[in-house]
Write a protein that holds these residues in place. Structure first.
Motif, short mmCIF file in Angstrom:
data_model
loop_
_atom_site.label_atom_id
_atom_site.label_comp_id
_atom_site.label_asym_id
_atom_site.label_seq_id
_atom_site.Cartn_x
_atom_site.Cartn_y
_atom_site.Cartn_z
N VAL A 142 12.30 2.52 -6.11
CA VAL A 142 12.37 3.23 -7.39
C VAL A 142 11.88 4.67 -7.23
O VAL A 142 12.53 5.62 -7.68
N PHE A 143 10.75 4.84 -6.54
CA PHE A 143 10.21 6.19 -6.42
C PHE A 143 10.93 7.00 -5.35
O PHE A 143 10.87 8.23 -5.37
N LEU A 144 11.66 6.36 -4.44
CA LEU A 144 12.55 7.09 -3.54
C LEU A 144 13.70 7.68 -4.36
O LEU A 144 14.09 8.84 -4.15
N LEU A 145 14.22 6.90 -5.29
CA LEU A 145 15.26 7.41 -6.18
C LEU A 145 14.75 8.59 -7.01
O LEU A 145 15.44 9.61 -7.15
N PHE A 146 13.53 8.46 -7.55
CA PHE A 146 12.94 9.56 -8.32
C PHE A 146 12.77 10.81 -7.44
O PHE A 146 13.01 11.93 -7.90
N ALA A 147 12.34 10.63 -6.20
CA ALA A 147 12.13 11.76 -5.31
C ALA A 147 13.45 12.46 -5.00
O ALA A 147 13.51 13.69 -4.98
N VAL A 148 14.51 11.69 -4.78
CA VAL A 148 15.82 12.28 -4.51
C VAL A 148 16.29 13.07 -5.73
O VAL A 148 16.76 14.22 -5.59
N ILE A 149 16.16 12.50 -6.90
CA ILE A 149 16.56 13.21 -8.13
C ILE A 149 15.75 14.48 -8.31
O ILE A 149 16.30 15.54 -8.64
N TYR A 150 14.45 14.41 -8.06
CA TYR A 150 13.57 15.58 -8.20
C TYR A 150 14.02 16.70 -7.27
O TYR A 150 14.18 17.85 -7.70
N TRP A 151 14.26 16.38 -5.99
CA TRP A 151 14.61 17.42 -5.03
C TRP A 151 16.02 17.96 -5.29
O TRP A 151 16.29 19.14 -5.03
N LEU A 175 1.92 7.71 -6.41
CA LEU A 175 1.07 8.88 -6.57
C LEU A 175 1.69 10.13 -5.95
O LEU A 175 1.49 11.23 -6.45
N CYS A 176 2.41 9.98 -4.87
CA CYS A 176 3.03 11.09 -4.15
C CYS A 176 4.53 10.91 -4.17
O CYS A 176 5.16 10.72 -3.12
N CYS A 177 5.11 10.98 -5.33
CA CYS A 177 6.53 10.61 -5.52
C CYS A 177 7.47 11.48 -4.71
O CYS A 177 8.47 11.01 -4.19
N SER A 178 7.17 12.77 -4.57
CA SER A 178 8.12 13.67 -3.94
C SER A 178 8.04 13.67 -2.41
O SER A 178 8.80 14.36 -1.76
N VAL A 213 0.84 -1.21 0.00
CA VAL A 213 0.00 0.00 0.00
C VAL A 213 0.87 1.25 0.00
O VAL A 213 0.60 2.20 -0.75
N SER A 214 1.92 1.27 0.80
CA SER A 214 2.83 2.42 0.83
C SER A 214 3.54 2.59 -0.51
O SER A 214 3.75 3.71 -0.95
N GLY A 215 3.90 1.49 -1.14
CA GLY A 215 4.53 1.57 -2.46
C GLY A 215 3.61 2.15 -3.51
O GLY A 215 4.03 2.96 -4.34
N ILE A 216 2.34 1.77 -3.46
CA ILE A 216 1.36 2.32 -4.41
C ILE A 216 1.15 3.80 -4.15
O ILE A 216 1.09 4.61 -5.08
N ILE A 217 1.05 4.19 -2.88
CA ILE A 217 0.88 5.61 -2.56
C ILE A 217 2.12 6.40 -2.97
O ILE A 217 2.01 7.54 -3.42
N SER A 218 3.29 5.80 -2.85
CA SER A 218 4.52 6.50 -3.23
C SER A 218 4.57 6.78 -4.73
O SER A 218 5.23 7.72 -5.15
#
Length: 115
Positions: free
Chosen positions: A86-95, A44-47, A37-42
Motif C-alpha cells: 500500500v505504501f509503495l503505491l503511495f510512494a509511486v503516486i507521490y513521486w 513512517l517513511c512513505c516516500s 518491521v519494514s512495513g511499519i517503517i514504510s
C-alpha cells in the motif's frame, strides 16, 4: 539363558528435554518479522522505496516458508506485505506528482546566480 525383553524406558519427566527424533517445535519466521518491521517503517517513511520493497519481498518469501509448514507467523507476514504494498503505491503516486510539478519538491535548486 534368556531373560526376555528389557523393560521400556521411563517416560520423560516434566520439563525434561524432548528426546532426539521427536517433533521439533516450529519457530516464528524471521522473514515475517522483518516484513512486519519494514512495513511499519514504510508507514513512517512513505516516500523511501527501500523499506516498502523489503516489506513486500520478505513478506512473499515468508508466506512461501509458512505455507510449506516450516515456520509460523502468517499474520505478521501478511501485515508487512500489505503495509509495504500500500505504501509503495503511495510512494509511486507521490513521486509521480512531484515529477509532474503538481506537488512542489522539498529540494530547491538554484541556477547559480547570486543576484
Amino acid at each position: 539363558m534368556s531373560y526376555g525383553t528389557p523393560p521400556p524406558p521411563p517416560p520423560p519427566q516434566y520439563g525434561a528435554p524432548t528426546p532426539p527424533g521427536g517433533a521439533q517445535p516450529q519457530g516464528t519466521s524471521v522473514l515475517a518479522i522483518i516484513s512486519l518491521v519494514s512495513g511499519i517503517i514504510s508507514v513512517l517513511c512513505c516516500s523511501i522505496f527501500v523499506f516498502n520493497i523489503v516489506a513486500v519481498v520478505t513478506g512473499l518469501l515468508a508466506l512461501k516458508e509458512i505455507n510449506r509448514g516450516e515456520k509460523t507467523g502468517k499474520g505478521m507476514a501478511m501485515t508487512g506485505l500489505i503495509l509495504g504494498a500500500v505504501f509503495l503505491l503511495f510512494a509511486v503516486i507521490y513521486w509521480v506528482l512531484v515529477a509532474s510539478g503538481v506537488i512542489p519538491s522539498q529540494f530547491e535548486y538554484s541556477s547559480g546566480n547570486m543576484n
